[in-house]
Design a protein around this motif. Structure first.
Motif, PDB file in Angstrom:
ATOM      1  N   LEU A  39      51.037  43.556  27.806  1.00 23.82           N
ATOM      2  CA  LEU A  39      50.393  42.159  28.010  1.00 23.82           C
ATOM      3  C   LEU A  39      49.953  42.014  29.598  1.00 23.82           C
ATOM      4  O   LEU A  39      48.964  40.961  29.609  1.00 23.82           O
ATOM      5  CB  LEU A  39      51.775  41.159  28.085  1.00 23.82           C
ATOM      6  N   THR A  40      50.450  42.631  30.536  1.00 24.33           N
ATOM      7  CA  THR A  40      49.826  42.574  31.911  1.00 24.33           C
ATOM      8  C   THR A  40      48.683  42.857  31.971  1.00 24.33           C
ATOM      9  O   THR A  40      47.818  42.375  32.561  1.00 24.33           O
ATOM     10  CB  THR A  40      50.671  43.475  32.889  1.00 24.33           C
ATOM     11  N   ILE A  41      48.271  44.036  31.270  1.00 25.22           N
ATOM     12  CA  ILE A  41      46.949  44.697  31.239  1.00 25.22           C
ATOM     13  C   ILE A  41      45.837  43.947  30.571  1.00 25.22           C
ATOM     14  O   ILE A  41      44.747  43.563  30.691  1.00 25.22           O
ATOM     15  CB  ILE A  41      46.873  46.123  30.527  1.00 25.22           C
ATOM     16  N   LEU A  42      46.604  43.319  29.394  1.00 23.10           N
ATOM     17  CA  LEU A  42      45.586  42.383  28.686  1.00 23.10           C
ATOM     18  C   LEU A  42      45.078  40.890  29.398  1.00 23.10           C
ATOM     19  O   LEU A  42      44.226  40.759  29.552  1.00 23.10           O
ATOM     20  CB  LEU A  42      46.579  41.763  27.381  1.00 23.10           C
ATOM     21  N   ALA A  43      46.442  40.715  30.348  1.00 23.27           N
ATOM     22  CA  ALA A  43      46.122  39.418  31.021  1.00 23.27           C
ATOM     23  C   ALA A  43      44.895  39.771  32.360  1.00 23.27           C
ATOM     24  O   ALA A  43      44.072  38.915  32.398  1.00 23.27           O
ATOM     25  CB  ALA A  43      47.426  38.939  31.754  1.00 23.27           C
ATOM     26  N   VAL A  44      44.984  40.862  32.761  1.00 22.98           N
ATOM     27  CA  VAL A  44      43.885  41.189  33.753  1.00 22.98           C
ATOM     28  C   VAL A  44      42.678  41.314  33.144  1.00 22.98           C
ATOM     29  O   VAL A  44      41.368  40.845  33.809  1.00 22.98           O
ATOM     30  CB  VAL A  44      44.328  42.674  34.279  1.00 22.98           C
ATOM     31  N   CYS A  45      42.421  41.892  31.965  1.00 19.43           N
ATOM     32  CA  CYS A  45      41.032  42.169  31.179  1.00 19.43           C
ATOM     33  C   CYS A  45      40.623  40.543  31.010  1.00 19.43           C
ATOM     34  O   CYS A  45      39.411  40.397  31.058  1.00 19.43           O
ATOM     35  CB  CYS A  45      41.388  42.696  29.961  1.00 19.43           C
ATOM     36  N   VAL A  46      41.530  39.746  30.458  1.00 23.44           N
ATOM     37  CA  VAL A  46      40.868  38.280  30.212  1.00 23.44           C
ATOM     38  C   VAL A  46      40.504  37.651  31.541  1.00 23.44           C
ATOM     39  O   VAL A  46      39.358  36.963  31.422  1.00 23.44           O
ATOM     40  CB  VAL A  46      42.277  37.394  29.576  1.00 23.44           C
ATOM     41  N   ILE A  47      41.142  37.880  32.594  1.00 24.94           N
ATOM     42  CA  ILE A  47      40.560  37.337  33.888  1.00 24.94           C
ATOM     43  C   ILE A  47      39.431  37.784  34.270  1.00 24.94           C
ATOM     44  O   ILE A  47      38.572  37.098  34.581  1.00 24.94           O
ATOM     45  CB  ILE A  47      41.643  37.450  35.137  1.00 24.94           C
ATOM     46  N   ILE A  48      39.410  39.055  34.052  1.00 24.20           N
ATOM     47  CA  ILE A  48      37.803  39.792  34.418  1.00 24.20           C
ATOM     48  C   ILE A  48      36.861  39.222  33.604  1.00 24.20           C
ATOM     49  O   ILE A  48      35.746  38.915  34.076  1.00 24.20           O
ATOM     50  CB  ILE A  48      38.115  41.433  34.312  1.00 24.20           C
ATOM     51  N   MET A  49      37.255  39.031  32.232  1.00 27.91           N
ATOM     52  CA  MET A  49      35.918  38.727  31.487  1.00 27.91           C
ATOM     53  C   MET A  49      35.743  37.064  31.689  1.00 27.91           C
ATOM     54  O   MET A  49      34.651  36.825  31.691  1.00 27.91           O
ATOM     55  CB  MET A  49      36.554  38.859  30.069  1.00 27.91           C
ATOM     56  N   ILE A  50      36.814  36.311  32.003  1.00 27.75           N
ATOM     57  CA  ILE A  50      36.336  35.057  32.109  1.00 27.75           C
ATOM     58  C   ILE A  50      35.744  34.948  33.629  1.00 27.75           C
ATOM     59  O   ILE A  50      34.634  33.938  33.741  1.00 27.75           O
ATOM     60  CB  ILE A  50      37.635  34.186  32.127  1.00 27.75           C
ATOM     61  N   ALA A  51      35.983  35.724  34.490  1.00 32.60           N
ATOM     62  CA  ALA A  51      35.373  35.623  35.783  1.00 32.60           C
ATOM     63  C   ALA A  51      34.070  35.960  35.805  1.00 32.60           C
ATOM     64  O   ALA A  51      33.177  35.437  36.391  1.00 32.60           O
ATOM     65  CB  ALA A  51      36.222  36.459  36.888  1.00 32.60           C
ATOM     66  N   ARG A  52      33.931  36.958  35.116  1.00 31.96           N
ATOM     67  CA  ARG A  52      32.539  37.453  34.811  1.00 31.96           C
ATOM     68  C   ARG A  52      31.568  36.642  34.253  1.00 31.96           C
ATOM     69  O   ARG A  52      30.516  36.374  34.588  1.00 31.96           O
ATOM     70  CB  ARG A  52      32.320  38.963  33.951  1.00 31.96           C
ATOM     71  N   ASP A  53      32.018  35.758  33.035  1.00 31.65           N
ATOM     72  CA  ASP A  53      31.293  34.706  32.685  1.00 31.65           C
ATOM     73  C   ASP A  53      30.768  33.617  33.564  1.00 31.65           C
ATOM     74  O   ASP A  53      29.642  33.142  33.738  1.00 31.65           O
ATOM     75  CB  ASP A  53      32.012  34.290  31.302  1.00 31.65           C
ATOM     76  N   LEU A  54      31.786  33.229  34.407  1.00 36.83           N
ATOM     77  CA  LEU A  54      31.720  32.353  35.445  1.00 36.83           C
ATOM     78  C   LEU A  54      30.515  32.745  36.239  1.00 36.83           C
ATOM     79  O   LEU A  54      29.771  31.845  36.797  1.00 36.83           O
ATOM     80  CB  LEU A  54      33.114  31.810  36.316  1.00 36.83           C
ATOM     81  N   VAL A  55      30.735  34.028  36.859  1.00 40.80           N
ATOM     82  CA  VAL A  55      29.662  34.606  37.709  1.00 40.80           C
ATOM     83  C   VAL A  55      28.157  34.468  37.034  1.00 40.80           C
ATOM     84  O   VAL A  55      27.319  34.006  37.817  1.00 40.80           O
ATOM     85  CB  VAL A  55      30.058  35.833  38.293  1.00 40.80           C
ATOM     86  N   VAL A  56      28.053  34.908  36.010  1.00 37.82           N
ATOM     87  CA  VAL A  56      26.845  35.036  35.339  1.00 37.82           C
ATOM     88  C   VAL A  56      26.389  33.389  34.942  1.00 37.82           C
ATOM     89  O   VAL A  56      25.285  33.290  35.265  1.00 37.82           O
ATOM     90  CB  VAL A  56      26.993  35.817  34.101  1.00 37.82           C
ATOM     91  N   ASP A  57      27.093  32.570  34.557  1.00 36.65           N
ATOM     92  CA  ASP A  57      26.733  31.165  34.134  1.00 36.65           C
ATOM     93  C   ASP A  57      26.010  30.833  35.476  1.00 36.65           C
ATOM     94  O   ASP A  57      25.198  29.886  35.600  1.00 36.65           O
ATOM     95  CB  ASP A  57      27.736  30.212  33.814  1.00 36.65           C
ATOM     96  N   ALA A  58      27.051  30.811  36.882  1.00 31.70           N
ATOM     97  CA  ALA A  58      26.414  30.405  38.188  1.00 31.70           C
ATOM     98  C   ALA A  58      25.002  30.772  38.522  1.00 31.70           C
ATOM     99  O   ALA A  58      24.289  30.262  39.003  1.00 31.70           O
ATOM    100  CB  ALA A  58      27.414  30.763  39.285  1.00 31.70           C
ATOM    101  N   LEU A  59      25.005  32.126  38.239  1.00 24.83           N
ATOM    102  CA  LEU A  59      23.719  33.026  38.474  1.00 24.83           C
ATOM    103  C   LEU A  59      22.646  32.373  37.700  1.00 24.83           C
ATOM    104  O   LEU A  59      21.353  31.832  38.135  1.00 24.83           O
ATOM    105  CB  LEU A  59      23.807  34.516  38.129  1.00 24.83           C
ATOM    106  N   ARG A  60      22.829  31.914  36.167  1.00 26.94           N
ATOM    107  CA  ARG A  60      21.976  31.247  35.437  1.00 26.94           C
ATOM    108  C   ARG A  60      21.338  29.960  36.043  1.00 26.94           C
ATOM    109  O   ARG A  60      20.314  29.595  35.984  1.00 26.94           O
ATOM    110  CB  ARG A  60      22.228  31.450  34.053  1.00 26.94           C
ATOM    111  N   MET A  61      22.462  29.276  36.280  1.00 24.25           N
ATOM    112  CA  MET A  61      22.079  27.880  37.120  1.00 24.25           C
ATOM    113  C   MET A  61      21.144  28.050  38.138  1.00 24.25           C
ATOM    114  O   MET A  61      20.150  27.120  38.408  1.00 24.25           O
ATOM    115  CB  MET A  61      23.615  27.158  37.066  1.00 24.25           C
ATOM    116  N   ILE A  62      21.411  29.091  39.210  1.00 23.48           N
ATOM    117  CA  ILE A  62      20.621  29.028  40.268  1.00 23.48           C
ATOM    118  C   ILE A  62      19.399  29.516  39.688  1.00 23.48           C
ATOM    119  O   ILE A  62      18.211  29.125  40.481  1.00 23.48           O
ATOM    120  CB  ILE A  62      21.240  30.304  41.254  1.00 23.48           C
ATOM    121  N   ALA A  63      19.286  30.369  38.881  1.00 30.73           N
ATOM    122  CA  ALA A  63      17.832  30.961  38.432  1.00 30.73           C
ATOM    123  C   ALA A  63      17.007  29.745  37.756  1.00 30.73           C
ATOM    124  O   ALA A  63      15.856  29.587  38.097  1.00 30.73           O
ATOM    125  CB  ALA A  63      18.259  32.042  37.520  1.00 30.73           C
ATOM    126  N   VAL A  64      17.744  28.901  36.843  1.00 34.64           N
ATOM    127  CA  VAL A  64      16.993  27.909  36.423  1.00 34.64           C
ATOM    128  C   VAL A  64      16.566  26.793  37.237  1.00 34.64           C
ATOM    129  O   VAL A  64      15.279  26.329  37.158  1.00 34.64           O
ATOM    130  CB  VAL A  64      17.889  26.881  35.279  1.00 34.64           C
TER     131      VAL A  64
END
Length: 219
Positions: free
Chosen positions: A117-142
């Motif tokens: 469950l701990t590993i799963l939680a870390v994975c979820v945090i990584i994937m959500i954080a990655r999406d936030l970073v990429v979305d921010a990048l796209r907003m700046i790009a637009v």
């Protein structure tokens, strides 16, 4: 509003309805103090609430493919669709992954190993954080009139998520027939989820590396 956009919007409505429905079912289960067990699938002990989430997830994932296919085939790609589709995708994946982190609330009989469950939680945090970073990048790009194309690693990540999440919801079914004796962090469903996390990291790094000029305001 064209047909692909209607399908995308229906996916968001379906996800919101799922979240509300699961909230209500969770309260009912807590009050009754009896877990909702789904029909037995080879001693897999699948919780009924998780089974409902899994069915909704699969239907929503199918509409994700359908709206994109129709938009391209019928030449109905719109800016509204480009805006709405990634929101629907992230809402679907993120909401479902968060449900996976609270088995003690919605599926007490499916309580996971603390390490898994701990590993799963870390994975979820990584994937959500990655999406936030990429979305921010796209907003700046637009803002700077820069188009950021999707890379193949991001697509592989999405496919792996679509495979891993239903397996985790179904308590590693059908792979539990041969990996039931393995340590939970090493079971097949978890391995697929780790692979999705790895692809998420790789695709995020590639996005940043290939589009570093965005931060400098260059085209």
């Amino acid at each position: 509003m064209n047909l692909p956009n209607k399908i995308t919007l229906s996916r968001i409505i379906l996800i919101v309805a799922m979240i509300i429905g699961i909230f209500v079912l969770g309260i009912v289960e807590a009050v009754s103090k009896e877990p909702f067990i789904a029909p037995n699938l080879g001693n897999s002990h699948i919780n009924l609430i998780y089974l409902i989430i899994c069915v909704v997830f699969i239907i929503a994932a199918a509409t994700d493919y359908l709206d994109g296919h129709l938009a391209r085939k019928l030449n109905l790609v719109t800016d509204f669709g480009k805006f709405l589709d990634p929101i629907a995708d992230k809402l679907l994946n993120d909401a479902t992954m968060i449900f996976l982190l609270v088995p003690q609330i919605y599926a007490p009989e499916q309580r996971r190993d603390p390490v898994a469950l701990t590993i799963l939680a870390v994975c979820v945090i990584i994937m959500i954080a990655r999406d936030l970073v990429v979305d921010a990048l796209r907003m700046i790009a637009v803002k700077n009139n820069i188009v950021i194309a999707a890379n193949k690693y991001g697509k592989v990540k999405t496919v792996l998520q679509m495979i891993a999440i239903p397996m985790l919801l179904l308590n590693d079914w059908p792979f539990h027939y041969f990996d039931n004796s393995w340590a939970e962090p090493l079971q097949v469903s978890n391995l697929f989820f780790y692979a999705a996390t790895l692809m998420s990291l790789i695709s995020g790094i590639i996005y940043l590396k290939q589009n570093k000029q965005v931060f400098k305001g260059e085209k």
